[in-house]
Design a protein around this motif. Structure first.
Motif, PDB file in Angstrom:
ATOM      1  N   THR A 136       0.853  -1.181   0.000  1.00 49.38           N
ATOM      2  CA  THR A 136       0.000   0.000   0.000  1.00 49.38           C
ATOM      3  C   THR A 136       0.888   1.229   0.000  1.00 49.38           C
TER       4      THR A 136
ATOM      5  N   GLY B 126       0.768   5.153   0.812  1.00 47.95           N
ATOM      6  CA  GLY B 126      -0.004   6.186   1.486  1.00 47.95           C
ATOM      7  C   GLY B 126       0.583   7.553   1.215  1.00 47.95           C
TER       8      GLY B 126
ATOM      9  N   GLY C 240      -2.942  11.929   7.408  1.00 41.64           N
ATOM     10  CA  GLY C 240      -3.107  11.010   6.295  1.00 41.64           C
ATOM     11  C   GLY C 240      -4.044  11.601   5.259  1.00 41.64           C
TER      12      GLY C 240
ATOM     13  N   CYS D 276      -4.678   6.670   0.417  1.00 39.27           N
ATOM     14  CA  CYS D 276      -3.799   5.540   0.162  1.00 39.27           C
ATOM     15  C   CYS D 276      -4.377   4.672  -0.947  1.00 39.27           C
TER      16      CYS D 276
ATOM     17  N   CYS E 180       5.121  10.490   0.789  1.00 38.30           N
ATOM     18  CA  CYS E 180       4.559   9.189   0.455  1.00 38.30           C
ATOM     19  C   CYS E 180       5.234   8.141   1.343  1.00 38.30           C
TER      20      CYS E 180
ATOM     21  N   LEU F 223      -4.999   5.151   6.946  1.00 37.51           N
ATOM     22  CA  LEU F 223      -4.306   6.431   7.063  1.00 37.51           C
ATOM     23  C   LEU F 223      -3.553   6.598   8.377  1.00 37.51           C
TER      24      LEU F 223
ATOM     25  N   TYR G 148       2.901   2.180   7.965  1.00 38.71           N
ATOM     26  CA  TYR G 148       3.906   2.455   6.943  1.00 38.71           C
ATOM     27  C   TYR G 148       5.309   2.526   7.532  1.00 38.71           C
TER      28      TYR G 148
END
Length: 122
Positions: free
Chosen positions: A33, A35, A47, A50, A96, A104, A109
C-alpha cells in the motif's frame, strides 16, 4: 534498500491542480500500500489517502475526497496523487509512504520518502 522519492510539488493558485509522484524502489511495489500524508507548519502529520496495489482499492480523508485521486503505475513503480480544486489549507509538505497494511494511520507504513512542498497561494 527501500527508497521512496516524492516529487512534483510547487506553487499553485487556489482552485488549481497539481500531481505528485512517488517513485518506489527496493520492495515489491504491487504487494504494498502506498499512502500519502501531509504536514503543515505547526500541525500534526495527516493522512491524505492511500492505494492498495494488491487490489487497487483506495481510501481518502474526508477533506480531500472528490478532489484528490491516487493512482499507481505498476510498470513504473510509481504512485501518483492528483490534486484538483486546491485550497490554501491544502498547503503542506507532502510525503509518500509504503507498507503492507491499509489506511491512514502512519503506523501502517514503515517506509517513508522525503517530502515535497505544496504551496497554494494567489
Amino acid at each position: 534498500e527501500v527508497q521512496l522519492q516524492a516529487s512534483g510539488g510547487g506553487l499553485v493558485q487556489p482552485g488549481g491542480s497539481l500531481t505528485l509522484s512517488c517513485l518506489v524502489s527496493g520492495l515489491t511495489f504491487d504487494g504494498h500500500t502506498i499512502g500519502w500524508f501531509r504536514q503543515a507548519p505547526g500541525k500534526e502529520r495527516q493522512g491524505v489517502g492511500c492505494i492498495n496495489n494488491r487490489d487497487a482499492s483506495t481510501y481518502y480523508t474526508t477533506s480531500v475526497e472528490g478532489r484528490f485521486t491516487i493512482t499507481s503505475d505498476k510498470a513504473k513503480n510509481t504512485a501518483y496523487l492528483q490534486m484538483t480544486s486546491l485550497k490554501p489549507e491544502d498547503a503542506a509538505v507532502y510525503f509518500c509512504a509504503a507498507g503492507v497494511g491499509f489506511g491512514l494511520s502512519a503506523t501502517h507504513y514503515p517506509y517513508w520518502g522525503q517530502g515535497t512542498q505544496v504551496t497554494v497561494s494567489s
